[in-house]
Enzyme design. Sequence first.
Site, PDB file in Angstrom:
ATOM      1  N   SER A  12       0.847  -1.201   0.000  1.00 11.07           N
ATOM      2  CA  SER A  12       0.000   0.000   0.000  1.00 11.07           C
ATOM      3  C   SER A  12       0.881   1.249   0.000  1.00 11.07           C
ATOM      4  CB  SER A  12      -0.885   0.025   1.255  1.00 11.07           C
ATOM      5  OG  SER A  12      -1.382   1.343   1.446  1.00 11.07           O
ATOM      6  N   HIS A  37      -1.401  -1.259  -4.083  1.00 10.91           N
ATOM      7  CA  HIS A  37      -2.646  -0.955  -3.367  1.00 10.91           C
ATOM      8  C   HIS A  37      -2.758   0.547  -3.147  1.00 10.91           C
ATOM      9  CE1 HIS A  37      -5.950  -2.165  -0.610  1.00 10.91           C
ATOM     10  NE2 HIS A  37      -5.527  -1.212   0.190  1.00 10.91           N
ATOM     11  N   ASP A  39      -4.799   3.387  -1.389  1.00 10.66           N
ATOM     12  CA  ASP A  39      -5.786   3.663  -0.337  1.00 10.66           C
ATOM     13  C   ASP A  39      -6.371   5.052  -0.516  1.00 10.66           C
ATOM     14  OD1 ASP A  39      -3.849   1.771   1.931  1.00 10.66           O
ATOM     15  OD2 ASP A  39      -5.919   1.360   1.349  1.00 10.66           O
ATOM     16  N   MET A  41      -8.845   7.858   0.496  1.00  6.31           N
ATOM     17  CA  MET A  41      -9.579   8.245   1.700  1.00  6.31           C
ATOM     18  C   MET A  41     -10.133   9.668   1.522  1.00  6.31           C
ATOM     19  SD  MET A  41      -6.941   6.845   4.589  1.00  6.31           S
ATOM     20  CE  MET A  41      -6.308   5.169   4.522  1.00  6.31           C
ATOM     21  N   MET A 141     -10.995  -5.989   6.167  1.00  5.74           N
ATOM     22  CA  MET A 141     -10.152  -5.059   6.915  1.00  5.74           C
ATOM     23  C   MET A 141      -9.752  -5.727   8.220  1.00  5.74           C
ATOM     24  SD  MET A 141      -9.632  -2.527   5.078  1.00  5.74           S
ATOM     25  CE  MET A 141      -8.716  -1.596   6.298  1.00  5.74           C
ATOM     26  N   GLY A 146      -8.243   3.795   7.858  1.00  6.66           N
ATOM     27  CA  GLY A 146      -7.911   5.221   7.952  1.00  6.66           C
ATOM     28  C   GLY A 146      -6.422   5.478   8.063  1.00  6.66           C
ATOM     29  N   PHE A 147      -5.729   4.532   8.696  1.00  8.11           N
ATOM     30  CA  PHE A 147      -4.300   4.787   8.926  1.00  8.11           C
ATOM     31  C   PHE A 147      -3.480   3.500   8.813  1.00  8.11           C
ATOM     32  CE2 PHE A 147      -4.823   9.116  10.208  1.00  8.11           C
ATOM     33  CZ  PHE A 147      -6.115   9.166  10.728  1.00  8.11           C
ATOM     34  N   ASP A 179      -6.183  -6.727   4.926  1.00 10.00           N
ATOM     35  CA  ASP A 179      -5.631  -5.381   4.790  1.00 10.00           C
ATOM     36  C   ASP A 179      -5.522  -4.699   6.153  1.00 10.00           C
ATOM     37  OD1 ASP A 179      -6.730  -2.474   2.839  1.00 10.00           O
ATOM     38  OD2 ASP A 179      -4.944  -2.861   4.044  1.00 10.00           O
ATOM     39  N   GLY A 180      -4.237  -4.560   6.597  1.00 10.05           N
ATOM     40  CA  GLY A 180      -4.040  -3.813   7.842  1.00 10.05           C
ATOM     41  C   GLY A 180      -3.273  -4.631   8.865  1.00 10.05           C
ATOM     42  N   GLY A 181      -2.085  -4.131   9.237  1.00  6.56           N
ATOM     43  CA  GLY A 181      -1.302  -4.809  10.276  1.00  6.56           C
ATOM     44  C   GLY A 181      -0.636  -6.081   9.817  1.00  6.56           C
TER      45      GLY A 181
HETATM   46  C1  DX5 Z   1      -5.802   1.319   6.193  1.00  3.24           C
HETATM   47  C2  DX5 Z   1      -5.475   0.892   4.784  1.00  3.24           C
HETATM   48  C3  DX5 Z   1      -4.447  -0.205   4.728  1.00  3.24           C
HETATM   49  C4  DX5 Z   1      -3.147   0.235   5.334  1.00  3.24           C
HETATM   50  C5  DX5 Z   1      -2.233  -0.930   5.502  1.00  3.24           C
HETATM   51  O1  DX5 Z   1      -7.005   2.041   6.197  1.00  3.24           O
HETATM   52  O2  DX5 Z   1      -6.641   0.389   4.158  1.00  3.24           O
HETATM   53  O3  DX5 Z   1      -4.217  -0.594   3.371  1.00  3.24           O
HETATM   54  O4  DX5 Z   1      -2.534   1.179   4.501  1.00  3.24           O
HETATM   55  O5  DX5 Z   1      -1.095  -0.428   6.052  1.00  3.24           O
HETATM   56  P1  DX5 Z   1      -0.290  -1.201   7.198  1.00  3.24           P
HETATM   57  O6  DX5 Z   1       0.304  -2.393   6.485  1.00  3.24           O
HETATM   58  O7  DX5 Z   1       0.723  -0.204   7.629  1.00  3.24           O
HETATM   59  O8  DX5 Z   1      -1.267  -1.593   8.259  1.00  3.24           O
HETATM   60 ZN    ZN Z   2      -6.332  -0.532   2.005  1.00  3.99          ZN
END
Ligand code: DX5
Ligand code: ZN
Length: 219
Positions: A12, A37, A39, A41, A141, A146-147, A179-181
Amino acid sequence: MDLLKRPIIAPSVLAADFSDLGRAAREIDEAGAEWLHLDVMDGRFVPNLTFGPKTAADLRPHSRAIFDVHLMTEEPEKLVPAFVNGGADNITFHLEAAVHAHRLLESIREAGKKAGISIVPSTPVSLLEDLLPFADIVLVMTVNPGFGGQKLIPQCLEKVKTLVKIRRERSLDYLISVDGGINLSTAARAREAGADVLVTGTVFFNAPDKAALVRELRG
Ligand code: DX5
Ligand code: ZN
């Protein structure tokens, strides 16, 4: 039915240096990751603001990767046409932001793109069941959107297992993305749960050897 033995890796660019996204796109290609990817927002659906269709269009010439657009926006239907024209290959939007999700999935497919639906941690898989035949991608998710840089919520991986089971029972063929962490240890758990695509931001753009990381994330 295991659609893919080894997961697709989708870095991402949210975690990249926004002053040089072209370089980030090239790094993703050079690392051997298949998807890029994006993102998106809008500061309304999530409390953060990133970029729009022009960013995708400007990045397009710099990358051979599949552009995997993740719309974390209200009224995603208003953004889809511009991302279709801006070089997106996959367009995923949130169930929580689209009353007419079925219609939007169909229109993304009619535009010749892969259609994806995403759910936040508080949304159960059961709310997706009537949409699954019309989705090419289901984006689970594993953090609250968001972050980047957040910790994976382990319970969300149970949704991956449920989606694998439903796909087999109903002979569907959507890809399951998480997606995420995602880091080396959570990637192993996501693979075990049956994820086909691993989205990773922070870990990828902080890795000294990105190609090695991609190989390790694939398992
Ligand atoms: C969060 C995004 C994710 C995020 C993943 O809202 O949708 O794609 O960027 O980033 P990491 O891998 O740092 O959690
Ligand atoms: Zn994402």
